[in-house]
Design an enzyme around this catalytic site. Structure first.
Site, short mmCIF file in Angstrom:
data_model
loop_
_atom_site.label_atom_id
_atom_site.label_comp_id
_atom_site.label_asym_id
_atom_site.label_seq_id
_atom_site.Cartn_x
_atom_site.Cartn_y
_atom_site.Cartn_z
N GLY B 47 -6.01 -6.46 -5.13
CA GLY B 47 -5.65 -5.36 -6.02
C GLY B 47 -4.23 -4.91 -5.75
O GLY B 47 -3.64 -5.27 -4.73
N GLU B 48 -3.70 -4.13 -6.66
CA GLU B 48 -2.33 -3.69 -6.49
C GLU B 48 -2.14 -2.28 -7.02
O GLU B 48 -2.64 -1.93 -8.08
CB GLU B 48 -1.38 -4.65 -7.22
N GLY B 49 -1.45 -1.47 -6.24
CA GLY B 49 -1.11 -0.12 -6.68
C GLY B 49 0.39 0.03 -6.70
O GLY B 49 1.12 -0.96 -6.51
N THR B 50 0.86 1.25 -6.92
CA THR B 50 2.30 1.45 -6.98
C THR B 50 2.96 1.18 -5.63
O THR B 50 4.05 0.64 -5.56
CB THR B 50 2.61 2.90 -7.39
N TYR B 51 2.28 1.58 -4.56
CA TYR B 51 2.89 1.48 -3.24
C TYR B 51 2.34 0.37 -2.37
O TYR B 51 2.85 0.12 -1.30
CB TYR B 51 2.72 2.79 -2.48
N ALA B 52 1.25 -0.24 -2.81
CA ALA B 52 0.65 -1.21 -1.91
C ALA B 52 -0.05 -2.32 -2.67
O ALA B 52 -0.49 -2.15 -3.80
CB ALA B 52 -0.37 -0.52 -1.00
N VAL B 54 -3.18 -5.01 -1.96
CA VAL B 54 -4.27 -5.26 -1.02
C VAL B 54 -4.70 -6.72 -1.11
O VAL B 54 -4.92 -7.25 -2.20
CB VAL B 54 -5.47 -4.34 -1.30
N ASP B 165 -9.49 14.92 0.43
CA ASP B 165 -9.77 14.16 -0.79
C ASP B 165 -11.16 13.54 -0.73
O ASP B 165 -11.34 12.36 -1.06
CB ASP B 165 -8.69 13.08 -1.01
#
Lengths: 304, 376
Positions: B47-52, B54, B165
């Site tokens: 997976g991919e987010g803005t900062y990382a 995985v 959170d």
């Protein structure tokens, strides 16, 4: 603070014996003996005083909390146990330590603002390029193995102030002595509570009125004269601490409390001596000398 | 770092010429980095987010290799350096070790990238589990999940860390059924009682009333509320308080649990964003909770109520919740290995670990971004 000291990474990974620390530094120097010879730098503690003064200037200007500056000083120390100082631009490193410490202590600063301020203070050494700060931050985190939480002695002092019935003068003197401990290797050698207890001990033994300049780092000036009498007091009291020989009432009570608390008395004596010897070398501090030697090193090695 | 003779350059030299890598401590770091990096083999992207990003990975030092999740933090050269999310995650996970908290197995640095090696949790999360209509679970199962979540939370609080959170999709499940708190990107220390903190944390549905009223000094009670709403959701199998806005959330709370007032919550009207509620009656008592949460019994209902008290000072602490009698009465909590599970699979891990790094302003407060307005 998070987690507790006894299970902290600080205790596990960032506490050294004196010998180990000396070994580490010697092997760092050995990597590039030529540069070490070619670019002499002031004695470590004097350099620390200089770096501290610079950090405080930056911190004041940006209203940075003291705890963040304390954390920044620890980062600087940790970093230079891993990387030879002559391979770095210390001004960039110290600005970045402040930047990172502010994030960790939850008072983040804009990278652009910090870079700009740093540039105003040290225009010859800081270009103000933010990518350099970001890159340097990465190196610092990496060299510190991502162990970022730092425990400080201030908390112990706050907790013990009412318990030991310290006067506000004593408490604030102790606070200043803790500030001064960052100019030495003590944070890499001893637990924060040991440093706090040392500071309290010194504050009580050397009444601020006698000790005058004790804990003067905040002002960036060396402790005042009249230290002779103060040192004598400390020597006598330290002896009392070590041997259990009764001193005067108040000090006596304190040493008794220490003895019962189970704190490592030897460590306390060692800390006391480190602090006293810091005040002795302080007389030799010259901001100009530090600045020149660092400047020469940075320029000739092309480090900025 | 200086362009000449920087530590990185030195380490490059060292990589090219390993013969003289003996002396320097700095090179020791670099060697450790290389050793760590070689120990973990990176597999496919999950997976991919803005900062990382995985990745699935394997720890090759064990036989057979153990699966791990590798979260590679992206660094933009013009950015503010490492994001606060990444900083917090590294900062807290480096220090907190507990069976009910996701473990950070290792960190290594390479080419100006920081990679976090996290334990692989293929069991999905509580949100997925609740949403899966084909899956049924019992009160004993809920007790097991809640017990594990409370243990993880109590550990955080004991170490002066607020999670900030807590919500179903941050309660992750390991292959053996054990529940772990994940995503410490909003966590912070609350050891300094006098420091203000932002109230823009915790996903809206799980956010306690004191934060909605703008409290800037708060305690572990915020996490307890969040976990209380998760508890209720596990029982009801639908979110307890699905608000659409801050005010809407407050009105839902007032209608469901009672309207906050000086009577049931002394001091509430002094909070910065206080508005007198126009809906809702007095704070709900035991009758309401026993009626609404009948399936978990009187003790269970009492614990829900304790976690959802309007006044944070009256709420149970995580430590008290841990010792609550609900955990001593029948039915006994299901052993983790026998809990119902859903095959989340690899994709799910990518989503779980990558998600926090996206700026999902819809469900998440602005706390993710740097708050330069003051101390967070």
């Amino acid at each position: 603070m998070a987690a507790n000291w006894w299970v902290s990474t600080q205790r596990k990974h960032w506490l050294f014996t004196k010998e180990k620390l000396a070994d580490i530094r010697a092997s760092l120097d050995a990597v590039d003996a030529k540069s070490v010879a070619q670019f002499p730098l002031p004695e470590k503690r004097l350099l620390n005083i200089y770096f501290n003064t610079q950090m405080i200037r930056l911190g004041k200007r940006m209203s940075i909390r003291q705890q963040a500056l304390a954390t920044a000083q620890i980062y600087l120390k940790r970093f230079y146990t891993k990387v030879p100082i002559r391979d770095t631009n210390p001004y960039l490193v110290l600005a970045t330590c402040v930047y990172l410490a502010c994030k960790i202590e939850e008072c983040p600063q804009h990278i652009r603002v910090l870079a700009g301020e740093a540039r105003t203070f040290w225009p010859e050494y800081i270009t103000g390029e933010i990518s350099k700060l970001a890159e340097c931050e990465f190196h610092i985190i990496s060299e510190m193995n991502s162990y970022l939480i730092v425990h400080h002695p201030y908390r112990t002092l706050q907790e013990l102030t009412p318990m030991l019935g310290l006067t506000s003068d004593e408490s604030s003197t102790a606070w200043c002595v803790i500030n001064d401990s960052y100019l030495t290797d003590l944070p890499l050698l001893h637990a924060p509570h040991v440093i706090a207890l040392t500071a309290i001990f010194l504050a009580v033994v050397l009444k601020p009125t006698q000790g005058q300049g004790l804990g003067a780092s905040a002002a960036g000036t060396p402790p005042g004269q009249g230290g002779g009498q103060a040192s004598a007091n400390v020597a006598a009291a330290t002896q009392a601490l070590g041997s259990g020989v009764p001193g005067n009432g108040r000090i006596n009570k304190l040493t008794e409390w220490y003895a019962e608390s189970g704190v490592d008395i030897e460590a306390l004596v060692d800390c006391t001596q480190e602090i006293i010897s810091l005040y002795e070398v302080w007389d030799g501090f010259s901001e100009k000398a530090c600045k020149e030697q660092l400047g020469r090193m940075i320029k000739q090695r092309g480090l900025c | 770092m200086a362009s000449n003779g920087s530590s990185r350059q030195l380490s490059n030299v060292q990589i090219q010429d390993p013969s003289d890598e003996e002396d320097s401590e700095m090179e020791v770091t670099e060697r450790m980095n290389i050793r760590t990096r070689n120990k973990f083999v990176r597999g496919k992207k999950l997976g991919e987010g803005t900062y990382a990003i995985v990745y699935l990975g394997h720890d090759t030092s064990t036989t057979p290799p153990t699966p791990v999740a590798i979260k590679k933090i992206k660094l933009a050269p013009t950015s503010e350096g490492l994001s606060m999310d990444a900083i917090r995650e590294v900062k807290y996970l480096r220090e907190l070790h507990h069976p009910n908290i996701i473990s950070l197995l290792s960190i290594y640095a390479h080419n100006s990238n920081l990679s976090l090696v996290l334990e692989f949790l293929p069991g999905g999360d509580l949100e997925l589990l609740m949403k899966d209509q084909s899956l049924t679970y019992s009160t004993a199962d809920i007790k097991s999940w809640m017990g594990m979540a409370i243990r993880g939370l109590a550990w955080c609080h004991r170490h002066f860390v607020l999670h900030r959170d807590i919500k179903p999709n941050n309660l992750l499940l390991a292959a053996d059924g054990v529940l772990k708190l994940g995503d410490f990107g909003l966590a912070r220390s609350f050891a300094d009682p006098m420091r203000v903190m932002t109230n823009k944390v915790i996903t809206l549905w799980y956010r306690p009333p004191e934060l909605l009223y703008g409290a800037r000094f708060y305690s572990g009670a915020v996490d307890v509320w969040s976990l209380g709403t998760v508890f209720a959701e596990l029982i009801l199998r639908t979110p307890l308080l699905p608000g659409q806005s801050d005010l809407g959330q407050l009105s839902l709370i007032a209608k469901a649990l009672g309207a906050p007032s000086e009577r049931n919550w002394p001091g509430v009207s002094a909070l910065p964003d206080w508005v007198p509620p126009t809906e809702g009656g007095p704070e709900q008592g035991m009758d309401f909770f026993v009626g609404m949460f009948a399936s978990v019994g009187v003790e269970g209902a009492e614990l829900v109520r304790g976690m959802l008290r309007l006044d944070p000072k009256k709420r149970v602490t995580a430590e008290e919740a841990l010792r609550h009698k609900w955990f001593q009465v029948e039915p006994r909590a299901t052993h983790p290995s026998r809990l119902p599970r859903k095959e989340g699979g690899e994709e799910k891990v990518g989503r779980d670990l990558g998600r926090g790094w996206e700026e999902d302003e819809r469900v998440r407060g602005v706390g993710r971004r740097l708050d330069f307005g003051g101390a967070l």
